[in-house]
Design an enzyme around this catalytic site. Structure first.
Site, short mmCIF file in Angstrom:
data_model
loop_
_atom_site.label_atom_id
_atom_site.label_comp_id
_atom_site.label_asym_id
_atom_site.label_seq_id
_atom_site.Cartn_x
_atom_site.Cartn_y
_atom_site.Cartn_z
N ASP A 334 29.56 55.76 90.03
CA ASP A 334 29.79 56.23 91.54
C ASP A 334 31.23 56.94 91.33
O ASP A 334 31.57 57.87 92.07
CB ASP A 334 29.99 54.97 92.34
CG ASP A 334 28.41 54.61 92.51
OD1 ASP A 334 27.57 55.22 92.74
OD2 ASP A 334 28.43 53.18 92.64
N GLY A 335 32.29 56.22 90.49
CA GLY A 335 33.41 56.81 90.45
C GLY A 335 33.57 58.19 89.82
O GLY A 335 34.62 59.11 90.56
N THR A 454 28.51 50.93 101.77
CA THR A 454 28.23 50.11 100.62
C THR A 454 29.16 49.68 99.64
O THR A 454 28.97 48.89 98.79
CB THR A 454 27.09 50.66 99.96
OG1 THR A 454 27.14 51.75 99.79
CG2 THR A 454 25.70 50.44 100.93
N ALA A 455 30.31 50.21 99.85
CA ALA A 455 31.51 50.19 98.69
C ALA A 455 32.41 49.10 99.50
O ALA A 455 32.16 48.01 99.77
CB ALA A 455 32.09 51.45 98.50
N1 LIG Z 1 36.81 44.69 97.05
C1 LIG Z 1 36.04 45.77 96.71
O1 LIG Z 1 35.02 45.90 96.84
C2 LIG Z 1 36.80 47.14 96.36
C3 LIG Z 1 38.06 47.23 96.15
C4 LIG Z 1 38.68 48.37 95.80
C5 LIG Z 1 37.90 49.64 95.74
N2 LIG Z 1 36.57 49.54 96.11
C6 LIG Z 1 35.81 50.57 96.04
O2 LIG Z 1 35.95 51.34 94.77
C7 LIG Z 1 35.98 52.71 95.09
C8 LIG Z 1 36.30 53.52 94.27
O3 LIG Z 1 35.38 53.60 92.91
P1 LIG Z 1 35.66 53.76 91.41
O4 LIG Z 1 34.53 53.78 90.83
O5 LIG Z 1 36.66 54.89 91.28
O6 LIG Z 1 36.67 52.53 91.11
P2 LIG Z 1 36.08 51.09 90.33
O7 LIG Z 1 36.09 51.51 88.95
O8 LIG Z 1 37.19 50.11 90.60
O9 LIG Z 1 34.67 50.72 90.96
C9 LIG Z 1 34.55 50.22 92.01
C10 LIG Z 1 33.05 49.84 92.26
O10 LIG Z 1 32.55 50.19 93.60
C11 LIG Z 1 31.19 50.97 93.46
N3 LIG Z 1 31.15 51.83 94.30
C12 LIG Z 1 31.96 52.96 94.26
N4 LIG Z 1 31.62 53.64 95.48
C13 LIG Z 1 30.39 52.99 95.96
C14 LIG Z 1 29.48 53.30 97.04
N5 LIG Z 1 29.53 54.30 97.88
N6 LIG Z 1 28.69 52.58 97.45
C15 LIG Z 1 28.28 51.36 96.70
N7 LIG Z 1 29.37 50.92 95.48
C16 LIG Z 1 30.21 51.98 95.28
C17 LIG Z 1 31.29 51.46 92.07
O11 LIG Z 1 29.93 51.52 91.60
C18 LIG Z 1 32.03 50.35 91.27
O12 LIG Z 1 31.15 49.28 90.92
C19 LIG Z 1 36.49 52.87 96.44
O13 LIG Z 1 36.44 54.09 97.17
C20 LIG Z 1 36.34 51.61 97.04
O14 LIG Z 1 35.07 51.82 98.05
C21 LIG Z 1 35.92 48.16 96.33
N1 LIG Z 2 36.16 63.29 85.09
C1 LIG Z 2 36.86 62.30 85.30
N2 LIG Z 2 38.12 62.43 85.03
C2 LIG Z 2 38.98 61.41 85.27
N3 LIG Z 2 38.75 60.40 85.74
C3 LIG Z 2 37.21 59.94 86.00
C4 LIG Z 2 36.53 60.97 85.98
N4 LIG Z 2 35.02 60.65 86.24
C5 LIG Z 2 35.19 59.46 86.45
N5 LIG Z 2 36.79 59.07 86.46
C6 LIG Z 2 37.26 57.73 86.66
O1 LIG Z 2 36.84 56.67 85.82
C7 LIG Z 2 36.41 55.51 86.50
C8 LIG Z 2 35.20 55.05 86.10
O2 LIG Z 2 34.07 56.06 86.42
P1 LIG Z 2 32.94 55.27 86.96
O3 LIG Z 2 33.03 54.70 88.34
O4 LIG Z 2 31.95 56.78 87.07
O5 LIG Z 2 32.28 54.54 85.91
P2 LIG Z 2 31.83 52.87 85.81
O6 LIG Z 2 32.93 52.05 86.25
O7 LIG Z 2 31.34 52.80 84.49
O8 LIG Z 2 30.64 53.02 86.69
P3 LIG Z 2 30.19 52.34 87.90
O9 LIG Z 2 31.36 52.69 89.10
O10 LIG Z 2 29.01 52.34 88.23
O11 LIG Z 2 30.59 50.55 87.72
C9 LIG Z 2 36.62 55.85 87.97
O12 LIG Z 2 37.83 55.02 88.44
C10 LIG Z 2 36.56 57.22 88.19
O13 LIG Z 2 37.70 57.61 89.02
#
Ligand SMILES: NC(=O)c1ccc[n+]([C@@H]2O[C@H](COP(=O)([O-])OP(=O)(O)OC[C@H]3O[C@@H](n4cnc5c(N)ncnc54)[C@H](O)[C@@H]3O)[C@@H](O)[C@H]2O)c1
Ligand SMILES: Nc1ncnc2c1ncn2[C@@H]1O[C@H](COP(=O)(O)OP(=O)(O)OP(=O)(O)O)[C@@H](O)[C@H]1O
Length: 569
Positions: A334-335, A454-455
Site C-alpha cells: 500500500d505504501g 482501513t488504515a
Molecule cells: N497505528 C496505525 O495503524 C498506523 C500508524 C501510523 C501510520 N499508519 C498508516 O500507514 C500509512 C502509511 O503507509 P506506509 O506503507 O507508507 O507505512 P508503513 O510501512 O508503516 O505501513 C503501514 C501499514 O498500513 C497499511 N496500509 C496503508 N494504507 C492502507 C489502507 N488504505 N488500508 C489498509 N491498510 C493500509 C500498509 O499495508 C502497512 O501494513 C499511513 O497513511 C497510515 O494510514 C497506521
Molecule cells: N518508489 C518509492 N520510492 C521511495 N519510497 C517508496 C517507494 N515506494 C514505496 N516506498 C516506501 O517504502 C515503504 C514500504 O513500502 P510498501 O508499504 O509498499 O511495502 P511493504 O511495507 O512491504 O508493504 P505493506 O504496506 O503491504 O506492508 C513505504 O513507507 C513507502 O512509502
C-alpha cells in the site's frame, strides 16, 4: 507585575498613563486606551488597597507569552476585579473631603470600567480576528483553485482549436457514442495540463495519450449509462432518481502507449519482477516505459538492453508526467500506491497495483499472473475505483497576510494532526465550513478519506467505509473524553483545524504518514476533497475487491461457526 510594582511605577510626565492591552496581536482591534488621572496621592492610596479589593495583577495577565492577550481565566479575574473595585467603593465611607481620596475613587472607577472594556473588547477582538482569518483562508483556497481553473480554461481554448482541426480525422464524441452526456473522457483530464516549456525527455515519447471513456454500470449491468441527475424533483416531490453506487468502467479509445513503473525500494524480488515486466511490455506490447531515476539506474546496471527506458530529472518533469503516462503500474504494498499517488499533484492516470507487500489492501493484482492481467487492462474495459483524495493547506499564523500559501498536500489515506514528541495533550479547535465542531483534547485527530478508513483511522476506532462512498472521516486519536465518537462527514465540506493561541505546545501534521510539518499556536490546516481522485484498477470490481481486502487482509469478523448440535428454539 504585582500591584506593588504597578503602584511604584511612576506615571509619565503628562501626569497620565494609559490602560490598554500591550500584546501586539489584537492591538488594532482593542478598545481605545482610556486615560486615568494620576497623582502622588493616588500612589499612597493604592499602597493601602489590599489584594482582595483590587486585583491589579490582572493587568499583568494581559502581557502573556508572545505579547498576545491571553486566556479566559484572565477575563474572569478582570470581571472579579471590577466587582471588587465597586464593592470597595461601596464599603469605604468618604471620611474626609480630601481631594486625593476623591481623585482616587474616580481613578478606581475608571480602572474598573477600563477592565470591563478590555475584557469585552478582547472577546470581541478574538471572535473578529478568527472570523477574518477564516474568510482569508477560504479566499486563498478559492484563489488557488481558480488559478488552476484559469490554467485549464486557457489550455482548453487552445485544445478546442486543436480539436476542431482534428475533427477532420477523428469522429466527434457524439458520433462515437462517447462520453458527451454519458461519462467523462480522457481528453477532459488532459485539458488540465499545465502550460510551460516541453521538458527535455519529451522528445523520446511518440504519439499522444490514449483517450478513454468512463461509463457507469447499474446493478451489474455493465452497459448501463450513468445519469448525472441523481435526484429528481418533478411535481415538487423529491425522489432519488438514480442510485449513485455504480461500478465505473474504463474503456480505452485507442491503445495505451506509455506505462510508468513505481516500485518499492530495497527489494530484490521487486527488482527482478520489474525488469521482467518492463521487457515483456516492450517486446510484446510495444509500449513506452517510464521509471523513476533510481529504477532507471538499477535496470541499466543490470543490462544495457534497458536503455529505451525513460526517466525524469527534476520536479518540473514530474509535474508533466500526467500528460505522458497512460497507466501506472506499482510493484510493492500500500505504501507504494501512496507513493505513486503523491507524485501527482493534479490528475492521476489509472493505477494497476501488483501485490508485493505484506498486507496489500489497495494492491489487488497477484504478480504471478501479470501477463494475463496486464493484457486485460491494456485491452480494457476494466473496472476502476475512483479513490478521493483530501487536499490540505497549511496556513501559517505568521503568513496570514500573505496571499501565496505553502503548496497543498494531497493525501490518499489521511492527514494526521498529533502531539508529536510533546508530552502535553493536543489541543485543536475544529470548524466544519462555518460551524464550530469541537475541541480535540487527546493525542490528536485523523482526517481520512474513505480509502484510508482501513488504515490509521481504523486503528483509532473509526469505521471501515467502502472507498467509493463520498465522505470524510473524522477520527480522534485517544481523546481524553468518554463521549468523543468518530464521525463521517459529507465530501463537500471544508474542515479547518486550528491550533489555538493558548495551546501549551505545538501540533504536528503528517500526510499519508510522511512529510511531518510543525503547527505552531495560531497555525491552521484547511482540508477539503481534492478534484483529483486516484483511479485504481480493480481485479474484479470495487465492492468485490473491498470485501476480499477486509476478509483476507484484516480477517474481518473471522470466527469459528457454531456447531449444528446443541440447544434449539
Ligand atoms: N497505528 C496505525 O495503524 C498506523 C500508524 C501510523 C501510520 N499508519 C498508516 O500507514 C500509512 C502509511 O503507509 P506506509 O506503507 O507508507 O507505512 P508503513 O510501512 O508503516 O505501513 C503501514 C501499514 O498500513 C497499511 N496500509 C496503508 N494504507 C492502507 C489502507 N488504505 N488500508 C489498509 N491498510 C493500509 C500498509 O499495508 C502497512 O501494513 C499511513 O497513511 C497510515 O494510514 C497506521
Ligand atoms: N518508489 C518509492 N520510492 C521511495 N519510497 C517508496 C517507494 N515506494 C514505496 N516506498 C516506501 O517504502 C515503504 C514500504 O513500502 P510498501 O508499504 O509498499 O511495502 P511493504 O511495507 O512491504 O508493504 P505493506 O504496506 O503491504 O506492508 C513505504 O513507507 C513507502 O512509502
Amino acid at each position: 507585575m504585582s500591584h506593588d510594582e504597578l503602584a511604584d511605577k511612576e506615571p509619565s510626565s503628562s501626569e497620565e498613563f494609559q490602560l490598554a492591552p500591550t500584546g501586539s496581536k489584537f492591538r488594532s482591534l482593542s478598545p481605545a486606551p482610556i486615560p486615568i488621572p494620576a497623582s502622588p496621592g493616588i500612589r499612597s492610596l493604592v499602597d493601602s488597597v489590599s489584594d482582595e479589593t483590587v486585583n491589579v495583577d490582572v493587568m499583568a495577565s494581559h502581557q502573556s507569552e508572545n505579547g498576545s492577550i491571553s486566556t479566559a481565566s484572565s477575563t474572569v479575574s478582570l470581571l472579579e476585579s471590577e466587582k471588587a473595585a465597586y464593592e470597595f467603593l461601596a464599603q469605604t465611607p468618604v471620611r474626609s473631603t480630601d481631594a486625593h481620596l476623591i481623585e482616587f475613587s474616580e481613578a478606581l472607577r475608571t480602572v474598573a470600567k477600563a477592565l470591563r472594556q478590555v475584557a469585552e473588547g478582547k472577546a470581541a477582538a478574538q471572535a473578529e480576528a478568527a472570523e477574518w482569518k477564516r474568510k482569508y483562508e477560504l479566499e486563498t483556497a478559492q484563489k488557488q483553485q481558480s488559478k488552476i481553473r484559469g490554467y485549464s480554461s486557457c489550455i482548453s481554448n487552445n485544445l478546442d482549436k486543436l480539436a476542431s482541426q482534428l475533427t477532420l480525422e477523428t469522429p466527434a464524441p457524439d458520433q462515437l457514442g462517447c462520453c458527451g452526456k454519458h461519462g467523462i473522457c480522457a481528453h477532459q483530464v488532459l485539458q488540465d495540463e499545465v502550460p510551460g516549456p516541453i521538458p527535455r525527455s519529451n522528445h523520446k515519447v511518440g504519439g499522444r495519450k490514449a483517450p478513454f471513456k468512463l461509463s457507469w454500470g447499474c446493478n451489474g449491468d455493465k452497459n448501463g449509462q450513468h445519469k448525472h441527475d441523481f435526484v429528481s424533483f418533478e411535481k415538487g416531490d423529491i425522489t432519488t432518481a438514480e442510485r449513485s453506487n455504480k461500478q465505473i468502467l474504463l474503456k480505452w479509445e485507442s491503445p495505451p502507449q506509455t506505462v510508468l513503473f513505481i516500485t518499492k525500494p530495497n527489494s530484490s524480488s521487486v527488482r527482478v519482477l520489474c525488469a521482467e515486466m518492463v521487457r515483456w511490455l516492450r517486446e510484446y506490447k510495444n509500449v513506452n516505459i517510464f521509471v523513476d531515476p533510481r529504477v532507471s539506474k538499477e535496470l541499466l546496471t543490470e543490462d544495457s538492453y534497458y536503455n529505451f527506458v525513460q526517466t525524469w530529472d527534476n520536479d518540473d518533469d514530474i509535474k508533466m508526467l500526467h500528460t505522458k503516462v497512460d497507466l501506472i503500474v506499482t510493484l510493492g504494498g500500500d505504501g507504494t500506491v501512496l507513493w505513486a499517488a503523491s507524485l501527482f499533484k493534479g490528475p492521476v492516470p489509472p493505477v494497476v497495483a501488483f501485490a508485493l507487500g505484506s498486507l496489500g489492501f489497495m494492491t489487488p493484482f497477484p504478480s504471478e499472473h501479470y501477463r494475463e492481467l496486464l493484457d486485460n487492462v491494456l485491452n480494457g474495459p476494466f473496472s476502476i475505483t475512483l479513490r478521493n483524495r483530501i487536499q490540505c493547506h497549511v496556513i501559517r499564523d505568521a503568513a496570514k497576510d500573505e496571499i501565496v500559501t505553502e503548496e497543498p498536500f494531497l493525501v490518499l489515506n489521511e492527514v494526521t494532526i498529533d502531539r508529536g514528541i510533546s508530552s502535553y495533550l493536543t489541543n485543536l479547535e475544529v470548524y466544519c465550513d462555518s460551524s464550530f465542531v469541537t475541541c480535540v483534547q487527546g493525542d490528536g485527530l485523523i482526517i481520512s478519506t474513505t480509502s484510508g478508513s482501513t488504515a490509521y483511522s481504523l486503528a483509532a476506532g473509526g469505521s471501515m467505509v467502502h472507498p467509493q462512498v463520498p465522505g470524510i472521516l473524522f477520527t480522534p486519536i485517544c481523546p481524553h473524553s468518554l463521549s468523543f465518537r468518530p464521525l463521517i462527514l459529507p465530501e463537500y465540506v471544508t474542515l479547518r483545524v486550528q491550533v489555538p493561541y493558548n495551546s501549551r505546545g505545538h501540533a504536528w501534521a503528517s500526510f499519508d504518514g510522511k512529510d511531518r510539518k510543525q503547527l505552531s499556536p495560531g497555525d491552521a490546516l484547511i482540508c477539503s476533497i481534492s478534484p483529483w481522485p486516484v483511479p485504481t484498477a480493480c481485479l474484479v470490481d470495487s465492492t468485490t475487491d473491498f470485501f476480499r481486502s477486509i476478509h483476507e487482509g484484516l480477517h474481518w469478523n473471522l470466527r469459528k461457526s457454531q456447531s449444528f448440535d446443541g440447544p434449539r428454539d
